[in-house]
Design a protein around this motif. Structure first.
Motif, PDB file in Angstrom:
ATOM      1  N   CYS A  26       0.828  -1.198   0.000  1.00 53.42           N
ATOM      2  CA  CYS A  26       0.000   0.000   0.000  1.00 53.42           C
ATOM      3  C   CYS A  26       0.870   1.259   0.000  1.00 53.42           C
ATOM      4  N   LEU A  37       1.199   4.205  -2.888  1.00 52.63           N
ATOM      5  CA  LEU A  37       0.992   5.627  -2.617  1.00 52.63           C
ATOM      6  C   LEU A  37       2.207   6.450  -3.050  1.00 52.63           C
ATOM      7  N   VAL A  51      -8.485   3.912  -2.756  1.00 51.19           N
ATOM      8  CA  VAL A  51      -7.760   4.995  -2.082  1.00 51.19           C
ATOM      9  C   VAL A  51      -8.451   6.303  -2.429  1.00 51.19           C
ATOM     10  N   ASP A  85      -6.245   5.882   2.524  1.00 47.36           N
ATOM     11  CA  ASP A  85      -6.896   4.588   2.306  1.00 47.36           C
ATOM     12  C   ASP A  85      -8.382   4.682   2.635  1.00 47.36           C
ATOM     13  N   ARG A 116      -5.432   3.569   8.392  1.00 45.75           N
ATOM     14  CA  ARG A 116      -5.407   4.160   7.068  1.00 45.75           C
ATOM     15  C   ARG A 116      -4.095   4.902   6.847  1.00 45.75           C
TER      16      ARG A 116
END
Length: 207
Positions: A126, A130, A162, A181, A191
């Motif tokens: 994740c 990002l 997202v 998130d 998140r």
């Protein structure tokens, strides 16, 4: 001689039962997660209690479920007791208690090795996604006087939604949240927040 053969046979049976029981317990822990069952049963708890438990189990137990822990423990304990019975040497109560404590300690050490990497790798993927998205945003902003695009396509290897919060904004503004998130896609409703300066921080809405 016959008694000796019988003892050896019982020991072999005890060994087979013990190996099969441990194997079954491992298969149970690896292939039978009950996350949704845990969620349905325990979601009535307040968020400040439920989410920390959920995150702890995600990092320390398979499938975020205490039922998997209990099931694996019961299977291995039953196999152990059965093996001792076959061996023809009944144990006293305190010996069973001692064995149960040993099993609990072994499972406690083993579960993070099996399960923690799964959640940690999800979080790492994740963050990587990002960062990749931020690199695209930064390149676009540099070419457009700091202005941010209205939307962005995230890398394929991120498997959950997202939220993009940069529409109509500029990277030259005061530091603000650029990506976040979506809710309930990480254990504990954690998140990741990507700020406009490129820093990623963890955010727990329920705190």
């Amino acid at each position: 001689m016959e008694d000796g053969n019988k003892v050896c046979s019982n020991k072999r049976k005890a060994g087979v039962v013990l190996i099969c029981g441990c194997t079954l317990a491992m298969l149970w822990m690896v292939f039978f997660p009950f996350f949704y069952f845990w969620w349905l049963k325990c979601a009535f708890l307040p968020e400040v209690i439920y989410f920390p438990i959920e995150e702890f189990l995600a990092l320390n137990a398979h499938g975020n479920s205490p039922f998997v822990l209990i099931g694996g423990f019961l299977i291995s304990t039953a196999a152990l007791i059965w093996a001792f019975r076959l061996n023809g040497k009944p144990k006293k109560v305190y010996e069973y208690v001692f064995l149960v404590i040993i099993i609990i300690m072994l499972l406690w050490m083993l579960f993070p090795c099996l399960c923690r990497p799964k959640e940690v790798s999800r979080r790492a993927r994740c963050c990587a996604a990002l960062k990749a998205a931020y690199a695209q945003i930064k390149l676009y902003a540099d070419e457009n006087d700091g202005k941010l695009p209205d939307s962005i396509v995230f890398p394929d290897f991120i498997t959950h939604p997202v939220n993009y919060l940069g529409k109509g904004r500029s990277l030259r503004e005061k530091n603000f949240v650029l990506f976040e998130d979506a809710s309930r896609y990480h254990a504990g409703d954690m998140r990741h927040r990507m700020w406009s300066d490129g820093e990623i921080k963890k955010h727990y809405p329920w705190k």
